[in-house]
Write a protein that holds these residues in place. Sequence first.
Motif, PDB file in Angstrom:
ATOM      1  N   UNK A 140      48.751  52.654  27.639  1.00 15.33           N
ATOM      2  CA  UNK A 140      48.491  53.935  28.262  1.00 15.33           C
ATOM      3  C   UNK A 140      48.676  55.042  27.252  1.00 15.33           C
ATOM      4  N   UNK A 141      47.706  55.935  27.125  1.00 12.92           N
ATOM      5  CA  UNK A 141      47.767  56.990  26.117  1.00 12.92           C
ATOM      6  C   UNK A 141      48.716  58.097  26.538  1.00 12.92           C
ATOM      7  N   UNK A 142      49.063  58.934  25.593  1.00 16.89           N
ATOM      8  CA  UNK A 142      49.845  60.131  25.888  1.00 16.89           C
ATOM      9  C   UNK A 142      48.953  61.344  25.724  1.00 16.89           C
ATOM     10  N   UNK A 143      49.392  62.443  26.298  1.00 16.88           N
ATOM     11  CA  UNK A 143      48.496  63.582  26.331  1.00 16.88           C
ATOM     12  C   UNK A 143      49.250  64.897  26.428  1.00 16.88           C
ATOM     13  N   UNK A 144      48.629  65.965  25.992  1.00 16.54           N
ATOM     14  CA  UNK A 144      49.213  67.300  26.121  1.00 16.54           C
ATOM     15  C   UNK A 144      48.187  68.277  26.618  1.00 16.54           C
ATOM     16  N   UNK A 145      47.771  68.128  27.830  1.00 22.52           N
ATOM     17  CA  UNK A 145      46.761  68.998  28.415  1.00 22.52           C
ATOM     18  C   UNK A 145      47.251  70.437  28.392  1.00 22.52           C
ATOM     19  N   UNK A 146      46.483  71.315  27.808  1.00 25.76           N
ATOM     20  CA  UNK A 146      46.892  72.718  27.695  1.00 25.76           C
ATOM     21  C   UNK A 146      46.211  73.597  28.736  1.00 25.76           C
ATOM     22  N   UNK A 147      45.600  72.965  29.739  1.00 27.95           N
ATOM     23  CA  UNK A 147      44.931  73.759  30.767  1.00 27.95           C
ATOM     24  C   UNK A 147      45.954  74.602  31.514  1.00 27.95           C
ATOM     25  N   UNK A 148      45.513  75.766  31.970  1.00 28.87           N
ATOM     26  CA  UNK A 148      46.406  76.707  32.636  1.00 28.87           C
ATOM     27  C   UNK A 148      46.758  76.214  34.030  1.00 28.87           C
ATOM     28  N   UNK A 149      48.008  76.441  34.392  1.00 27.79           N
ATOM     29  CA  UNK A 149      48.457  76.091  35.736  1.00 27.79           C
ATOM     30  C   UNK A 149      47.788  77.021  36.742  1.00 27.79           C
ATOM     31  N   UNK A 150      47.444  76.435  37.884  1.00 25.41           N
ATOM     32  CA  UNK A 150      46.889  77.253  38.964  1.00 25.41           C
ATOM     33  C   UNK A 150      47.638  76.927  40.244  1.00 25.41           C
ATOM     34  N   UNK A 163      44.828  62.332  24.826  1.00 19.76           N
ATOM     35  CA  UNK A 163      43.751  61.774  23.997  1.00 19.76           C
ATOM     36  C   UNK A 163      42.483  61.411  24.767  1.00 19.76           C
ATOM     37  N   UNK A 164      42.522  61.462  26.084  1.00 20.39           N
ATOM     38  CA  UNK A 164      41.412  60.930  26.872  1.00 20.39           C
ATOM     39  C   UNK A 164      40.257  61.916  26.955  1.00 20.39           C
ATOM     40  N   UNK A 165      39.008  61.440  26.782  1.00 24.54           N
ATOM     41  CA  UNK A 165      37.860  62.322  27.009  1.00 24.54           C
ATOM     42  C   UNK A 165      37.727  62.662  28.485  1.00 24.54           C
ATOM     43  N   UNK A 166      37.097  63.788  28.765  1.00 29.67           N
ATOM     44  CA  UNK A 166      36.983  64.246  30.154  1.00 29.67           C
ATOM     45  C   UNK A 166      36.141  63.315  31.011  1.00 29.67           C
ATOM     46  N   UNK A 167      35.358  62.461  30.398  1.00 29.85           N
ATOM     47  CA  UNK A 167      34.522  61.531  31.156  1.00 29.85           C
ATOM     48  C   UNK A 167      35.284  60.305  31.633  1.00 29.85           C
ATOM     49  N   UNK A 168      36.544  60.143  31.238  1.00 30.15           N
ATOM     50  CA  UNK A 168      37.324  58.971  31.627  1.00 30.15           C
ATOM     51  C   UNK A 168      37.656  59.012  33.115  1.00 30.15           C
ATOM     52  N   UNK A 169      37.300  57.981  33.886  1.00 31.06           N
ATOM     53  CA  UNK A 169      37.745  57.926  35.285  1.00 31.06           C
ATOM     54  C   UNK A 169      39.260  57.732  35.335  1.00 31.06           C
ATOM     55  N   UNK A 170      39.934  58.506  36.181  1.00 31.63           N
ATOM     56  CA  UNK A 170      41.389  58.454  36.307  1.00 31.63           C
ATOM     57  C   UNK A 170      41.748  57.978  37.712  1.00 31.63           C
ATOM     58  N   UNK A 171      42.645  57.023  37.804  1.00 31.93           N
ATOM     59  CA  UNK A 171      43.225  56.618  39.086  1.00 31.93           C
ATOM     60  C   UNK A 171      44.723  56.831  38.994  1.00 31.93           C
ATOM     61  N   UNK A 198      45.203  67.255  35.559  1.00 31.10           N
ATOM     62  CA  UNK A 198      44.086  66.339  35.799  1.00 31.10           C
ATOM     63  C   UNK A 198      42.763  67.049  36.026  1.00 31.10           C
ATOM     64  N   UNK A 199      42.784  68.371  36.113  1.00 30.30           N
ATOM     65  CA  UNK A 199      41.586  69.076  36.556  1.00 30.30           C
ATOM     66  C   UNK A 199      40.434  69.029  35.566  1.00 30.30           C
ATOM     67  N   UNK A 200      40.697  68.710  34.292  1.00 34.75           N
ATOM     68  CA  UNK A 200      39.600  68.685  33.321  1.00 34.75           C
ATOM     69  C   UNK A 200      38.771  67.401  33.408  1.00 34.75           C
ATOM     70  N   UNK A 201      39.256  66.411  34.150  1.00 36.64           N
ATOM     71  CA  UNK A 201      38.537  65.144  34.240  1.00 36.64           C
ATOM     72  C   UNK A 201      37.516  65.178  35.379  1.00 36.64           C
ATOM     73  N   UNK A 202      36.409  64.520  35.156  1.00 40.50           N
ATOM     74  CA  UNK A 202      35.315  64.576  36.132  1.00 40.50           C
ATOM     75  C   UNK A 202      35.494  63.677  37.331  1.00 40.50           C
TER      76      UNK A 202
END
Length: 446
Positions: free
Chosen positions: A15-25, A216-224, A252-256
């Motif tokens: 499982x990859x690690x990540x640092x999503x910098x998207x703004x909290x809403x 590290x995940x591209x936005x096209x990656x399906x997430x469960x 998670x909002x950047x993923x399709x």
Amino acid sequence: MSDTHRAPDEWGDIGHTNGDTSQHRDHHDTVDRRGFLSCMAWAGTGVAWAMRGGVPTAFAMDTIGSLPDAERRSILFAQISDSHIGFSKGANPDVAATLQRAVDQLNALPVAPSLVLHTGDITQLSKAEEFDTAEQIIRGIRTDRVFYVSGEHDVLTDNGAEYRRRFHRSSSPGWYSFDHSGVHFVGLVNVLELKAGGLGALGAAQLEWLTRDLRPLPTSTPIVVFAHIPLWTVYPEWGWGTDDSAQALSRLKRFGSVTVLNGHIHQVMQKVEGHVQFHTAMSTAFPQPVPGTAPSPGPLTVESARLRSLLGTTTIRLVPGARALAIVDQTLDGTRVDDSVTAVPPAVATRTAPTQQLNRASQSPFTVRIDNFQFTPSAISVPAGTTVTWRNHDDVPHVIASSDGRFTSSRALDTEQEHSAVFKTRGTFRYFCSLHPKMTGMVVVA
């Protein structure tokens, strides 16, 4: 904690690690009562998924045999939830049998799922023998692997040590991720730090880990994503939601394509919010009431002939282009569930009636009765040196915990079990149920 985390026994990809910098809403995801009830249905838990193009679409188990070979081979994983092995009250005196029935339905699929997710409350009281029974039954599923997350009932006695020893051989608190067939799976833990009112919580450390995991995940990656307590506010009055779920969902909002699977509430709930699709599963053990139709959550007792019609399985597949979950539920007795059904008719499903006649001990002013998720009386005044006894009359366990550690907390009290504490000094002693923090009480020592 390291930036990578394997699945519990290193099966599958890292499982990859990540640092999503998207703004909290802000995430105002509560719904009104009418809207909530309209999306509820009494149906089942086993969920068979086929990942095709990263977007889920449902089909009934009884139609799988008629699907084209390519679609039947696309079945990827299944979900079961809330087995509650060890429960033996009137709502279901044989939870092992109904779990076995769900396993049999999954094994009847023409293509075995590659993996199975269990979304918590494997056991009723987190006892070793309960875990043994659950493992023995679940081991019978035709699948390569079973992945687990803990429910609050799995961490009652030791903060989850026995659960982790069996299902998550790691020093971490139990969250993890893995990749399979191009899909990134994330198992979260939201039952170790319950908030006031009983809401689940992920905590800062887990949210930080989730950020690293997704980076590290591209936005096209399906997430469960799978966790026990729902990751949106279903019904806060009963603690059916996660306090900091908005922070997790913002990552998670950047993923399709994001699918969130939960259990805990023992009833089907479906919600689609943008690209995020939510599904809560039924229990294989017993149903719970629709919020607002009973004084409190807890096992619903129905006549035995109807029990299997209120438990069952759900099947889902993924097809390109679709957005909303189209989930078709099938009960354990093989019938299909009408989407218009929103609750069990009151005539056939009621909470186990509380005992109206108090026993001799309950007539004492120094005994506190636990019933319908309440302490009665909620405040009691006693002289110094008094022993106060709590007795549980609910069909679910409760834990008596001192708010400030001034008296010894109880073990998990099952039905008709007691806990006593001696109050030797003057003062006000506040307490609560650590499993259901909305339950509070007070002992005043004069």
